[in-house]
Structures are given as structure tokens and as C-alpha cells.
Design an enzyme around this catalytic site. Structure first.
Site, PDB file in Angstrom:
ATOM      1  N   CYS A   1      43.684  37.321  33.997  1.00 57.21           N
ATOM      2  CA  CYS A   1      44.605  36.252  33.587  1.00 57.21           C
ATOM      3  C   CYS A   1      46.049  36.577  33.950  1.00 57.21           C
ATOM      4  CB  CYS A   1      44.473  36.001  32.084  1.00 57.21           C
ATOM      5  SG  CYS A   1      45.754  34.907  31.453  1.00 57.21           S
TER       6      CYS A   1
ATOM      7  N   CYS B   1      45.471  33.142  35.661  1.00 60.28           N
ATOM      8  CA  CYS B   1      46.214  32.056  35.000  1.00 60.28           C
ATOM      9  C   CYS B   1      47.729  32.130  35.171  1.00 60.28           C
ATOM     10  CB  CYS B   1      45.931  32.060  33.496  1.00 60.28           C
ATOM     11  SG  CYS B   1      44.254  32.478  33.055  1.00 60.28           S
TER      12      CYS B   1
ATOM     13  N   LYS C   1      49.024  31.948  38.842  1.00 64.89           N
ATOM     14  CA  LYS C   1      48.588  30.606  39.275  1.00 64.89           C
ATOM     15  C   LYS C   1      49.516  29.526  38.716  1.00 64.89           C
ATOM     16  CE  LYS C   1      46.426  28.174  36.786  1.00 64.89           C
ATOM     17  NZ  LYS C   1      45.030  28.157  36.448  1.00 64.89           N
TER      18      LYS C   1
ATOM     19  N   TYR D   1      37.382  24.950  39.264  1.00 69.11           N
ATOM     20  CA  TYR D   1      38.766  25.102  38.810  1.00 69.11           C
ATOM     21  C   TYR D   1      39.631  25.744  39.906  1.00 69.11           C
ATOM     22  CZ  TYR D   1      37.722  25.017  33.646  1.00 69.11           C
ATOM     23  OH  TYR D   1      37.365  24.709  32.372  1.00 69.11           O
TER      24      TYR D   1
ATOM     25  N   GLU E   1      42.512  23.810  42.012  1.00 67.39           N
ATOM     26  CA  GLU E   1      43.906  24.154  41.704  1.00 67.39           C
ATOM     27  C   GLU E   1      44.634  24.680  42.938  1.00 67.39           C
ATOM     28  OE1 GLU E   1      43.557  25.127  36.932  1.00 67.39           O
ATOM     29  OE2 GLU E   1      43.629  26.811  38.310  1.00 67.39           O
TER      30      GLU E   1
ATOM     31  N   HIS F   1      56.755   5.908  21.218  1.00 65.72           N
ATOM     32  CA  HIS F   1      57.063   5.025  22.335  1.00 65.72           C
ATOM     33  C   HIS F   1      58.410   5.355  22.958  1.00 65.72           C
ATOM     34  CE1 HIS F   1      56.698   1.365  24.637  1.00 65.72           C
ATOM     35  NE2 HIS F   1      57.940   1.056  24.318  1.00 65.72           N
TER      36      HIS F   1
ATOM     37  N   GLU G   1      50.763   7.532  23.999  1.00 64.06           N
ATOM     38  CA  GLU G   1      50.625   6.504  22.956  1.00 64.06           C
ATOM     39  C   GLU G   1      49.371   5.666  23.192  1.00 64.06           C
ATOM     40  OE1 GLU G   1      53.558   3.196  22.894  1.00 64.06           O
ATOM     41  OE2 GLU G   1      54.313   4.031  24.761  1.00 64.06           O
TER      42      GLU G   1
HETATM   43  P1  NDP Z   1      33.510  27.549  39.107  1.00 66.70           P
HETATM   44  O1  NDP Z   1      32.199  28.030  38.640  1.00 66.70           O
HETATM   45  O2  NDP Z   1      34.324  26.637  38.281  1.00 66.70           O
HETATM   46  O3  NDP Z   1      33.330  26.842  40.515  1.00 66.70           O
HETATM   47  C1  NDP Z   1      32.655  27.464  41.568  1.00 66.70           C
HETATM   48  C2  NDP Z   1      32.526  26.456  42.686  1.00 66.70           C
HETATM   49  O4  NDP Z   1      31.942  27.087  43.820  1.00 66.70           O
HETATM   50  C3  NDP Z   1      31.606  25.296  42.320  1.00 66.70           C
HETATM   51  O5  NDP Z   1      32.143  24.144  42.888  1.00 66.70           O
HETATM   52  C4  NDP Z   1      30.289  25.694  42.952  1.00 66.70           C
HETATM   53  O6  NDP Z   1      29.487  24.608  43.303  1.00 66.70           O
HETATM   54  C5  NDP Z   1      30.756  26.389  44.211  1.00 66.70           C
HETATM   55  N1  NDP Z   1      29.789  27.361  44.703  1.00 66.70           N
HETATM   56  C6  NDP Z   1      29.170  28.335  44.006  1.00 66.70           C
HETATM   57  N2  NDP Z   1      28.344  29.045  44.803  1.00 66.70           N
HETATM   58  C7  NDP Z   1      28.443  28.500  46.020  1.00 66.70           C
HETATM   59  C8  NDP Z   1      27.808  28.777  47.267  1.00 66.70           C
HETATM   60  N3  NDP Z   1      26.920  29.760  47.402  1.00 66.70           N
HETATM   61  N4  NDP Z   1      28.137  28.020  48.316  1.00 66.70           N
HETATM   62  C9  NDP Z   1      29.034  27.012  48.197  1.00 66.70           C
HETATM   63  N5  NDP Z   1      29.661  26.695  47.042  1.00 66.70           N
HETATM   64  C10 NDP Z   1      29.364  27.432  45.970  1.00 66.70           C
HETATM   65  O7  NDP Z   1      34.286  28.875  39.489  1.00 66.70           O
HETATM   66  P2  NDP Z   1      35.816  29.150  39.765  1.00 66.70           P
HETATM   67  O8  NDP Z   1      35.837  30.374  40.614  1.00 66.70           O
HETATM   68  O9  NDP Z   1      36.502  27.935  40.248  1.00 66.70           O
HETATM   69  O10 NDP Z   1      36.355  29.527  38.344  1.00 66.70           O
HETATM   70  C11 NDP Z   1      35.742  30.589  37.619  1.00 66.70           C
HETATM   71  C12 NDP Z   1      35.979  30.432  36.149  1.00 66.70           C
HETATM   72  O11 NDP Z   1      37.321  30.738  35.882  1.00 66.70           O
HETATM   73  C13 NDP Z   1      35.754  29.018  35.680  1.00 66.70           C
HETATM   74  O12 NDP Z   1      34.463  28.883  35.174  1.00 66.70           O
HETATM   75  C14 NDP Z   1      36.786  28.829  34.644  1.00 66.70           C
HETATM   76  O13 NDP Z   1      36.177  29.024  33.400  1.00 66.70           O
HETATM   77  C15 NDP Z   1      37.815  29.901  34.892  1.00 66.70           C
HETATM   78  N6  NDP Z   1      39.085  29.302  35.342  1.00 66.70           N
HETATM   79  C16 NDP Z   1      39.767  28.517  34.482  1.00 66.70           C
HETATM   80  C17 NDP Z   1      40.945  27.944  34.868  1.00 66.70           C
HETATM   81  C18 NDP Z   1      41.674  27.079  33.905  1.00 66.70           C
HETATM   82  O14 NDP Z   1      41.394  27.136  32.719  1.00 66.70           O
HETATM   83  N7  NDP Z   1      42.586  26.226  34.354  1.00 66.70           N
HETATM   84  C19 NDP Z   1      41.503  28.152  36.196  1.00 66.70           C
HETATM   85  C20 NDP Z   1      40.687  28.980  37.025  1.00 66.70           C
HETATM   86  C21 NDP Z   1      39.524  29.521  36.599  1.00 66.70           C
HETATM   87  P3  NDP Z   1      28.515  23.879  42.251  1.00 66.70           P
HETATM   88  O15 NDP Z   1      29.378  23.036  41.386  1.00 66.70           O
HETATM   89  O16 NDP Z   1      27.614  23.080  43.123  1.00 66.70           O
HETATM   90  O17 NDP Z   1      27.805  24.957  41.518  1.00 66.70           O
END
Ligand code: NDP
Length: 452
Positions: free
Chosen positions: A43, A48, A51, A178, A182, A435, A440
Site C-alpha cells: 500500500c 495505494c 498510485k 482495479y 486505474e 444543495h 443530493e
Molecule cells: P484484479 O483481480 O482486480 O484484476 C485482475 C485482472 O486481470 C482481471 O481483469 C482478470 O480478468 C485479468 N486476468 C487475470 N488473469 C489473467 C490472464 N491469465 N490473462 C489475462 N487476463 C487475466 O487484480 P488487480 O491486480 O487489478 O488488483 C489486485 C487487488 O488489489 C484487487 O483485488 C484489489 O482488491 C486490490 N486493489 C485495490 C485498489 C483500490 O482499492 N482502489 C487499487 C488496486 C488494487 P477476469 O476478470 O476475467 O478474471
């Protein structure tokens, strides 16, 4: 048997630091903590915090545009990545030190090295030293996962995004979660030509469908090319950059490829399975509601357990663990109704059930409105915000709230309090509007747009 420590924590990220501080500072436990990288964890060091600072940096061009529409005469603007990166590094150093000092002041002994488990009460440090502890907490977090495709090594992960030598002209972002969404917005805001490819039908799987669509539309309107139903098959180094061949037949060159394809728990080589700690399919540590593993002296909190991978959740799990084991107050963190925000442009804030999940559960009413907010409408922008409530027809409780708007993260935090308290739609309606604001609308939506 006497131990060197009451508690030994492996991992100095959000969960481990909170557990160590509370166990030592509040409950007087003798605590040691090992961190192999920088104190603060994902983080603070590579997630976080940097980012969000990049999100702020990337928002200025749109603000400059808006300023012009409000009558400001703008000078030539130029983004100096190296200057920003330098300030970012200084800020992260400051935060790392703050974390370190918090722990030292609480009386925690820090070991800047890797630790692995030897037996249920003993860890071995990479220095060769072995220490014993009555309780061991595994808080080792996770790391980016990169799919094994030809040329995978040419892609960077989110870890490297904060240290790029220069901003690319053209970036390909792989993934729809995410991190991918982002960074697509951050780079786009900083003037990079961004293409995002996602294997599924719509980005941000797991969020409310209408809200996901709203975010994707906003991102596309801001200039990001989103190609869904597409995945990268191979990457190759070329004289001009990196060539990416995708499943839709496209073959294009980029300067940077970011693989944002999920994360995996950091359990490899820790010696957990050997001691009888149960691990899940992805390597996550299986724990009960008190974060205890199958080995009673070993607990685990945060991303390494793969419950909800969010910083505040890790913090609460770490705190609950310390209260339970050292404070004599059995506390289980409740993983229901955890709000979260995706810092895309437009931003998404969400708490509770999506419309799709709620509909599966019980009869519902959906209240939603999409409109152009005053600020950007005046500036002549087409951006629309979305305010949405999912309501139980039987209990009238608000089951979910989904907001796509500037500062949606700030707004959803407030809505989460009401929803956590069990607020009904009528409680929202009884609340007088502020407002003129965007929020709102949350208390002025009178008629459902759908029932199901
Ligand atoms: P996520 O699990 O959110 O997303 C991973 C993405 O990669 C999905 O779209 C997934 O597709 C895709 N993917 C996974 N495996 C493959 C593959 N083999 N080939 C192609 N695409 C693939 O992970 P992130 O890394 O984005 O984030 C990790 C965690 O970190 C999140 O779960 C979140 O909890 C946390 N986070 C939170 C943030 C916030 O609160 N703002 C910001 C950043 C991270 P599919 O959907 O089809 O599985």
C-alpha cells in the site's frame, strides 16, 4: 517454555504493522517483526499511496481545460515526470520512516530481512539467526501475477510503474481489474496514448454492471481505447518498442506494456504447508474468522489470506488479531459491507450488493439517475455521473450503493455508514438534501427505475 518473543510478525505491510503496533503498544506484548523489502508494504511503497498521488498528478490537464472554460487564461503546461517521480520518492521515504518509527516507539524489534518458518514457534531469518515466538503472524501480502505468454518478461507490473525512467508515448495495459483500469486513466491523464485489453466482456468484473458500463464509457470518452473480449498472445521486442499480438488479430507496437492481471499471495518458500498450515488453490493461507490457521500458534492477515484484498481490511484483520490474542477480547472482523473505490477517471465508489447479486437474493427496487453535474456541464463537458441505490422490497433496506462521480470514494465512505447501520430507502428520503451537490440525488430519487 520461554520464547524470545510473544509475537513474531512476518511482513511489515498494512496488516502486519497494525498487528505488531497494537500487540506491543496497547497490550504490552514483546514483538519482533521481519520485513525483507521496505517497511510499509504494498500500500505505502508500491500501491495505494503512490498510485493516488499519480491519480492527482494525472487530473491536472482536465482541470486546466475546465479552468479555461471558467474564464482562466492558461499558460503553456508541461508535465515533468522526473520532477514528480523525485518528489514521490521523497514522500515514500518519509512515510516509510514514519512506519518504522511508529513500530520502534511501540517497542517492536525490527529485522530488515526475510523470515521463514522452521516450526510452529520458530522462524529463521535470512541472516541465519533463529528466533522463537509464542505466536507467529504471517502478513506477507501478495505480488503481481504475470501470465506465462511468449515475451512476458517484456511487460512491467504495477511495481515498476512508479519508477519508469520516462513516460511512454504508447502504452498497452492488459487486464480489466482495479490496477489495470486505474493505470489506464493515470497514463491517459498524463498524455500517454493508452490501449486497454481485457479478456472479458466488460472491465471491472464484480462491480455493478451499470456502474462498470458508466466507468468504461467515461474512460473511452476521455480517449482510452478499451478492447474487451481480447487478450495478448505474445510480446516481442522490436527496434521501436514492444510488438503485441492480440487474440482479435491486431498486431501493434507500444513503448510500454503493463501486465495488470491480478495478484498472488506471497506464501512460496515460507515453509507453511510443511508445518500443516492449509493453503488454498492460489497459495492463500486458509484461516478461520479469528485469522487463525490450521496450526494454532500461526495466524495470518491481509492479502496473503485472499479474503478481501484491500488495505483497510488488512488493518482491521491485524487489529482484531492483536485484540483477540493479546488483549483478551475475541474480535472477528466482519467482512460484510466493505466499501471500496476504484480511482479511475471517472471514479467509482461501491458498497454492498450489485443490482445483479441483489436480484438473485430477493425482490428489489433500483433507484438510479445519470446526469451532467453542474461543474462540468458549465464547462461544456459531456461527463455524466451515476448515483444508484439497490433497495430490498421486503425490508426497504438499502442493499447497495454505487456512485460514479468525481470524489466517489469520498462519497461512498459516507453512504457506507448509513448502509452499515441498516438504513432504509425511507431513511435516505427523510434526509434533507445538501444543495447544490451531486450527492443530493441520493436522497431525492423518488421513483424506482426498475423492479426485479
Ligand atoms: P484484479 O483481480 O482486480 O484484476 C485482475 C485482472 O486481470 C482481471 O481483469 C482478470 O480478468 C485479468 N486476468 C487475470 N488473469 C489473467 C490472464 N491469465 N490473462 C489475462 N487476463 C487475466 O487484480 P488487480 O491486480 O487489478 O488488483 C489486485 C487487488 O488489489 C484487487 O483485488 C484489489 O482488491 C486490490 N486493489 C485495490 C485498489 C483500490 O482499492 N482502489 C487499487 C488496486 C488494487 P477476469 O476478470 O476475467 O478474471
Amino acid at each position: 517454555m520461554t520464547f524470545d518473543y510473544d509475537l513474531f510478525v512476518i511482513g511489515g505491510g498494512s496488516g502486519g504493522v497494525r498487528a505488531a503496533r497494537v500487540a506491543a503498544g496497547d497490550w504490552g506484548a514483546k514483538v519482533g517483526l521481519a520485513e525483507e523489502s521496505r517497511m510499509g508494504g504494498t500500500c505505502v511503497i508500491r500501491g495505494c499511496v503512490p498510485k493516488k498521488l499519480m491519480v492527482y498528478a494525472s487530473g491536472f490537464p482536465a482541470a486546466f481545460e475546465e479552468a479555461r472554460a471558467y474564464g482562466w487564461e492558461m499558460w503553456d503546461t508541461r508535465f515533468d515526470w522526473a520532477a514528480f517521480r523525485g518528489r514521490l520518492e521523497t514522500e515514500l521515504d518519509r512515510l516509510e520512516n514514519a512506519y518504522r518509527n511508529t513500530l520502534i516507539n511501540a517497542g517492536v524489534t525490527l529485522h530488515d530481512t526475510r523470515a521463514t518458518l522452521v516450526d510452529p514457534h520458530r522462524v529463521r531469518l535470512a541472516t541465519g539467526q533463529e528466533v522463537t515466538a509464542k505466536h507467529i503472524l504471517v502478513a506477507t501480502g501478495g505480488r503481481p501475477f504475470v501470465p506465462d505468454i511468449p515475451g512476458a518478461e517484456l511487460a512491467v507490473t504495477s511495481n515498476e510503474m512508479f519508477h519508469l525512467p520516462a513516460l511512454p508515448d504508447r502504452a498497452l495495459i492488459v487486464g480489466g481489474g482495479y490496477v489495470a483500469s486505474e493505470f489506464a486513466c493515470i497514463l491517459n491523464g498524463l498524455g500517454v496514448k493508452v490501449t486497454q485489453v481485457y479478456r472479458g466482456a466488460q472491465i471491472l468484473r464484480g462491480f455493478d454492471d451499470e456502474a462498470r458500463g458508466h466507468v468504461a464509457t467515461g474512460m473511452q470518452a476521455a480517449g482510452i481505447e478499451i478492447r474487451c473480449g481480447t487478450d495478448v498472445m505474445r510480446l516481442e521486442r522490436t527496434s521501436g518498442g514492444i510488438r503485441a499480438v492480440t487474440t482479435d488479430g491486431a498486431d501493434r507496437e507500444y513503448d510500454l506494456v503493463l501486465s495488470a492481471t491480478g495478484r498472488r499471495p506471497n506464501t512460496e518458500g515460507l515453509g507453511l504447508a510443511e508445518l500443516g498450515v492449509r493453503l488454498g488453490r492460489m497459495g492463500e493461507v486458509i484461516v478461520d474468522r479469528f485469522s487463525q490457521t490450521a496450526v494454532p500458534s500461526i495466524h495470518a492477515v491481509g492479502d496473503v489470506t485472499g479474503r478481501i484484498n484491500l488495505t483497510p481490511v488488512a488493518i482491521r484483520e491485524g487489529h482484531a488479531f492483536a485484540d483477540t490474542v493479546f488483549g483478551g477480547r475475541p474480535t472477528a472482523f466482519d467482512h460484510e459491507l466493505v466499501a471500496s473505490a476504484v480511482f479511475t477517471q471517472p471514479e467509482l465508489g461501491s458498497v454492498g450488493l450489485t443490482e445483479e447479486a441483489a436480484r438473485e437474493q430477493e425482490p428489489i427496487e433500483v433507484y438510479a439517475t445519470a446526469f451532467r453535474p453542474m461543474r462540468s456541464a458549465f464547462a461544456g463537458h459531456g461527463d455524466r455521473v451515476l448515483m444508484k441505490l439497490v433497495v430490498s422490497r421486503a425490508t426497504r433496506k438499502v442493499l447497495g450503493c454505487h456512485i460514479v462521480a468525481p470524489e466517489a470514494g469520498e462519497l461512498i465512505q459516507m453512504a457506507a455508514i448509513a448502509i452499515r447501520m441498516g438504513a432504509t430507502k425511507e431513511d435516505f428520503d427523510r434526509t434533507c438534501a445538501v444543495h447544490p451537490t451531486m450527492a443530493e440525488e441520493l436522497v431525492t430519487m423518488r421513483k424506482p427505475v426498475r423492479t426485479a
